[in-house]
Write a protein that holds these residues in place. Structure first.
Motif, PDB file in Angstrom:
ATOM      1  N   LEU A 268       0.872  -1.171   0.000  1.00  0.00           N
ATOM      2  CA  LEU A 268       0.000   0.000   0.000  1.00  0.00           C
ATOM      3  C   LEU A 268       0.910   1.222   0.000  1.00  0.00           C
ATOM      4  CD1 LEU A 268      -2.871  -0.889   2.512  1.00  0.00           C
ATOM      5  CD2 LEU A 268      -2.774  -1.222   0.038  1.00  0.00           C
ATOM      6  N   HIS A 269       1.001   1.873  -1.137  1.00  0.00           N
ATOM      7  CA  HIS A 269       1.871   3.038  -1.307  1.00  0.00           C
ATOM      8  C   HIS A 269       1.107   4.271  -0.852  1.00  0.00           C
ATOM      9  CE1 HIS A 269       4.816   5.382  -4.133  1.00  0.00           C
ATOM     10  NE2 HIS A 269       4.589   6.005  -3.002  1.00  0.00           N
ATOM     11  N   VAL A 270       1.386   4.732   0.374  1.00  0.00           N
ATOM     12  CA  VAL A 270       0.647   5.844   0.970  1.00  0.00           C
ATOM     13  C   VAL A 270       1.251   7.161   0.467  1.00  0.00           C
ATOM     14  CG1 VAL A 270      -0.158   6.897   3.101  1.00  0.00           C
ATOM     15  CG2 VAL A 270       0.195   4.427   2.993  1.00  0.00           C
ATOM     16  N   ILE A 271       0.383   8.043  -0.046  1.00  0.00           N
ATOM     17  CA  ILE A 271       0.806   9.292  -0.674  1.00  0.00           C
ATOM     18  C   ILE A 271       0.047  10.443  -0.028  1.00  0.00           C
ATOM     19  CG2 ILE A 271       0.914  10.560  -2.869  1.00  0.00           C
ATOM     20  CD1 ILE A 271       0.591   7.636  -4.154  1.00  0.00           C
ATOM     21  N   ASP A 272       0.747  11.525   0.271  1.00  0.00           N
ATOM     22  CA  ASP A 272       0.096  12.732   0.766  1.00  0.00           C
ATOM     23  C   ASP A 272      -0.575  13.424  -0.419  1.00  0.00           C
ATOM     24  OD1 ASP A 272      -0.695  15.137   1.812  1.00  0.00           O
ATOM     25  OD2 ASP A 272       1.247  15.680   2.672  1.00  0.00           O
ATOM     26  N   ALA A 273      -1.892  13.301  -0.502  1.00  0.00           N
ATOM     27  CA  ALA A 273      -2.621  13.856  -1.644  1.00  0.00           C
ATOM     28  C   ALA A 273      -2.510  15.368  -1.703  1.00  0.00           C
ATOM     29  CB  ALA A 273      -4.095  13.437  -1.580  1.00  0.00           C
ATOM     30  N   SER A 274      -2.231  16.016  -0.572  1.00  0.00           N
ATOM     31  CA  SER A 274      -2.148  17.476  -0.538  1.00  0.00           C
ATOM     32  C   SER A 274      -0.761  17.994  -0.880  1.00  0.00           C
ATOM     33  CB  SER A 274      -2.556  17.987   0.850  1.00  0.00           C
ATOM     34  OG  SER A 274      -1.634  17.540   1.846  1.00  0.00           O
ATOM     35  N   ASP A 275       0.201  17.106  -1.074  1.00  0.00           N
ATOM     36  CA  ASP A 275       1.566  17.507  -1.395  1.00  0.00           C
ATOM     37  C   ASP A 275       1.633  17.964  -2.851  1.00  0.00           C
ATOM     38  OD1 ASP A 275       4.268  17.808  -1.851  1.00  0.00           O
ATOM     39  OD2 ASP A 275       4.854  15.967  -0.824  1.00  0.00           O
ATOM     40  N   PRO A 276       2.047  19.202  -3.118  1.00  0.00           N
ATOM     41  CA  PRO A 276       2.110  19.673  -4.515  1.00  0.00           C
ATOM     42  C   PRO A 276       3.136  18.922  -5.350  1.00  0.00           C
ATOM     43  CG  PRO A 276       3.123  21.269  -3.021  1.00  0.00           C
ATOM     44  CD  PRO A 276       2.436  20.247  -2.171  1.00  0.00           C
ATOM     45  N   ARG A 277       4.061  18.224  -4.695  1.00  0.00           N
ATOM     46  CA  ARG A 277       5.085  17.466  -5.420  1.00  0.00           C
ATOM     47  C   ARG A 277       4.883  15.965  -5.238  1.00  0.00           C
ATOM     48  NH1 ARG A 277      10.752  20.163  -3.813  1.00  0.00           N
ATOM     49  NH2 ARG A 277      11.466  18.832  -5.536  1.00  0.00           N
ATOM     50  N   ARG A 278       3.636  15.561  -5.149  1.00  0.00           N
ATOM     51  CA  ARG A 278       3.355  14.169  -4.826  1.00  0.00           C
ATOM     52  C   ARG A 278       3.854  13.223  -5.916  1.00  0.00           C
ATOM     53  NH1 ARG A 278      -3.193  14.820  -5.325  1.00  0.00           N
ATOM     54  NH2 ARG A 278      -3.400  14.391  -7.575  1.00  0.00           N
ATOM     55  N   GLU A 279       3.798  13.620  -7.196  1.00  0.00           N
ATOM     56  CA  GLU A 279       4.273  12.742  -8.263  1.00  0.00           C
ATOM     57  C   GLU A 279       5.769  12.518  -8.145  1.00  0.00           C
ATOM     58  OE1 GLU A 279       2.376  11.051 -10.289  1.00  0.00           O
ATOM     59  OE2 GLU A 279       0.612  11.965  -9.356  1.00  0.00           O
ATOM     60  N   GLU A 280       6.489  13.552  -7.772  1.00  0.00           N
ATOM     61  CA  GLU A 280       7.932  13.417  -7.563  1.00  0.00           C
ATOM     62  C   GLU A 280       8.212  12.497  -6.383  1.00  0.00           C
ATOM     63  OE1 GLU A 280      11.718  16.312  -6.371  1.00  0.00           O
ATOM     64  OE2 GLU A 280       9.880  17.178  -7.239  1.00  0.00           O
ATOM     65  N   ARG A 281       7.409  12.629  -5.321  1.00  0.00           N
ATOM     66  CA  ARG A 281       7.578  11.762  -4.146  1.00  0.00           C
ATOM     67  C   ARG A 281       7.301  10.302  -4.509  1.00  0.00           C
ATOM     68  NH1 ARG A 281      10.280  15.782  -2.288  1.00  0.00           N
ATOM     69  NH2 ARG A 281       9.164  17.345  -1.073  1.00  0.00           N
ATOM     70  N   ILE A 282       6.309  10.079  -5.357  1.00  0.00           N
ATOM     71  CA  ILE A 282       5.990   8.714  -5.789  1.00  0.00           C
ATOM     72  C   ILE A 282       7.194   8.101  -6.485  1.00  0.00           C
ATOM     73  CG2 ILE A 282       4.585   7.363  -7.402  1.00  0.00           C
ATOM     74  CD1 ILE A 282       2.274   9.307  -6.799  1.00  0.00           C
TER      75      ILE A 282
END
Length: 431
Positions: A268-282
Motif C-alpha cells: 500500500l503506497h501511501v501518498i500525501d494527496a495534498s503535497d504539490p510534489r506528490r508525483e515526484e515523491r511517488i
C-alpha cells in the motif's frame, strides 16, 4: 544551508530540510541559500558564501551548521575549521534523527552500525596532529598512529554489531517463517516520510502506533492482523518512511523494516494527496523500493489526507479493472472500507473456487492451516471420514496442495490468471 546546483533552490526542498532540522530537535537561527553550477572542492560552497556562514554563526551564536547536501570528509572538516562549530551534512542529520527515534534493540543496533560506517569515511587524516605519536608497552603497539587505532577500534565494533544483527535477523526470520507457515497474506505500508502511514495503520488496525507530524516518526516495524471484508485475515506492517537522498548506509542497515516491504504480498503506497510534489515523491519512493528489491511487487496507491483538499473517498481502477488507487483520509477514517475492499479484491483476484478431498489422516494440520488463511468456503464430511473443502486459491497454490499425499483436486471454476501468491505459503509473491 541549502545550495541550488545549476538551478534556484526549491522552496519545498528548503521546507523539508527545515522539518528535518526540527525533527532532530534543532531550532533554526538562520537559513542560508545559494546557487552554483558545481560544488566547490574546498567548502562545497564558494569562499564568499562560506565566510557569510561564518559571520552568521558568530552573530547568532549558532552551535551547529546543517548542510542539505552530502559533504565529502574534507569539505566537512574545512567548513568546521572556518566556522568554528560542528558541521553536519544531510546524511549525518538523518542518521542523528534515526539515533534519537530507534526504540527496539535491533533498531538501535542498526542505527549505530550505520553511524559507524558513515564515520569510517570521515577517518581520513582526521588525526594528523597525532600521526607521529609512537606507541609503547601497554599502549598502542609499536608505531601505531591514532588514526590507525581509531580505524581498528571502529572496525572491531562494526564486526561485533554485524554479528549481533545477524543473530537478531535469524530470530526475526524464524518468526517470519512461522507466519508463512500459517499462510496469511501480508500487506506493507510504504511511502514518503510523513505521508500518514502510521495514522492509516492505527485507523486500520487499532494498534497504538506512534503518530506525530514530523519526519521519520516511525522507525521500527510494527505488524498487526486485520480482517478483510468477508472474513479473510491479513497481516499489515507499518514501515519506515522514505525520503529523497536517503543515505545508503540506512538503506543497507534497516533490513528489518525493509524486509517487511520486500516480502509482502501487496504494497500500500501511501501518498500525501495534498503535497504539490506528490508525483515526484511517488517516483522517489519507487526508486528506493527498487533498490531494496521490492520494485516489482504489486501495489495500490493510497492517496491520504483528502480532507485537506475537500475531496471525497473513492476507488479508481486500471485498464484491467483492478483497484489501482484509493483516496482516503486516515485521520477522519474516511474511505477505509473501500481501501480494505480493494485490498481483498487484489489479493483474491487471481484465485478461483476448487474442490479438495483429503483423507482423515491428512486433514488435521492442513485444515487448521487453510482455516487460518480464511480460504475454505464450505466443508463436507465424507462417508469414509475424510473431508471435502470448497476453497478459493490460485492455480499454482492449489496444485501444490494437490501434490500432497492423499489430496485430490476435483474441480475448478471461474478461470483466473496465475501470479500473486494468495497464501504466501512457501515462496515470495510473484508478478
Amino acid at each position: 544551508m541549502r545550495l541550488g546546483l545549476g538551478m534556484p533552490v526549491e522552496q519545498e526542498d528548503l521546507d523539508e530540510f527545515v522539518q528535518l532540522a526540527e525533527s532532530a530537535g534543532v531550532v533554526a537561527a538562520a537559513t542560508v541559500t545559494g546557487r552554483r553550477d558545481r560544488p566547490d572542492p574546498r567548502f562545497f560552497v564558494g569562499s564568499g558564501k562560506a565566510e557569510e556562514i561564518r559571520v552568521i554563526v558568530e552573530d547568532t551564536c549558532a552551535e551547529v551548521v546543517l548542510v542539505d547536501h552530502a559533504l565529502s570528509p574534507s569539505q566537512e572538516r574545512n567548513l568546521e575549521k572556518l566556522v568554528g562549530v560542528r558541521v553536519l551534512d544531510r546524511s549525518s542529520l538523518i542518521l542523528d534523527i534515526f539515533a534519537q527515534r530507534a526504540r527496539s534493540h535491533e533498531g538501535k543496533l542498526e542505527v549505530e552500525l550505520a553511524q559507524l560506517r558513515h564515520l569510517a569515511s570521515r577517518l581520513v587524516r582526521g588525526w594528523t596532529h597525532l600521526e607521529r605519536q609512537k606507541g609503547g608497552i601497554g599502549l598502542r603497539g609499536p608505531g601505531e598512529t591514532q588514526l590507525e587505532t581509531d580505524r581498528r577500534l571502529l572496525g572491531g565494533r562494526v564486526k561485533v554489531l554485524s554479528k549481533r544483527l545477524e543473530k537478531l535477523q535469524q530470530q526475526r526470520e524464524t518468526g517470519r517463517q512461522r507466519r508463512v507457515e500459517i499462510p496469511i497474506p501480508s500487506v506493507a505500508l510504504v511511502g514518503y516520510t510523513n505521508a500518514g502511514k502510521s495514522t492509516l495503520f492505527r485507523a486500520l488496525t487499532g494498534a497504538d502506533a506512534y503518530i506525530a507530524d514530523q519526519l521519520f516518526a516511525t522507525l521500527d516495524p510494527l505488524v498487526r492482523r486485520v480482517q478483510l471484508p468477508g472474513g479473510s485475515p491479513i497481516v499489515i506492517a507499518d514501515t519506515v518512511g522514505f525520503i529523497r537522498e536517503l543515505p545508503h548506509e540506512l538503506v543497507a542497515a534497516f533490513r528489518s523494516t525493509l524486509t517487511e516491504a520486500r516480502e509482502a504480498t501487496l504494497l500500500l503506497h501511501v501518498i500525501d494527496a495534498s503535497d504539490p510534489r506528490r508525483e515526484e515523491r511517488i517516483d522517489q519512493v519507487n526508486a528506493v523500493l527498487a533498490e531494496v528489491g521490492a520494485g516489482d511487487l504489486p501495489q495500490i496507491r493510497v492517496y491520504n489526507k483528502i480532507d485537506r483538499l475537500g475531496d471525497t473517498p473513492r476507488v479508481e481502477r486500471d485498464g484491467e479493472g483492478q483497484p489501482s488507487s484509493v483516496w482516503v483520509s486516515a485521520v477522519q477514517s474516511q474511505g477505509l472500507e473501500g481501501l480494505l475492499g480493494a485490498v481483498a479484491e487484489r489479493l483474491s483476484r487471481h484465485a478461483r473456487l476448487r474442490v479438495l478431498r483429503v483423507p482423515a489422516r491428512e486433514a488435521g494440520a492442513l485444515r487448521a492451516r487453510l482455516y487460518a488463511a480464511g480460504v475454505i468456503r464450505s466443508e463436507t464430511v465424507l462417508p469414509d471420514g475424510g473431508l471435502e473443502w470448497l476453497v478459493q486459491l490460485p492455480d499454482h497454490e492449489a496444485l501444490e496442495l494437490a501434490a500432497r499425499s492423499g489430496v485430490d483436486l476435483l474441480d475448478a471454476q471461474q478461470p483466473c490468471a496465475t501470479g500473486e501468491r494468495y497464501l504466501q505459503s512457501t515462496s515470495p509473491p510473484m508478478v
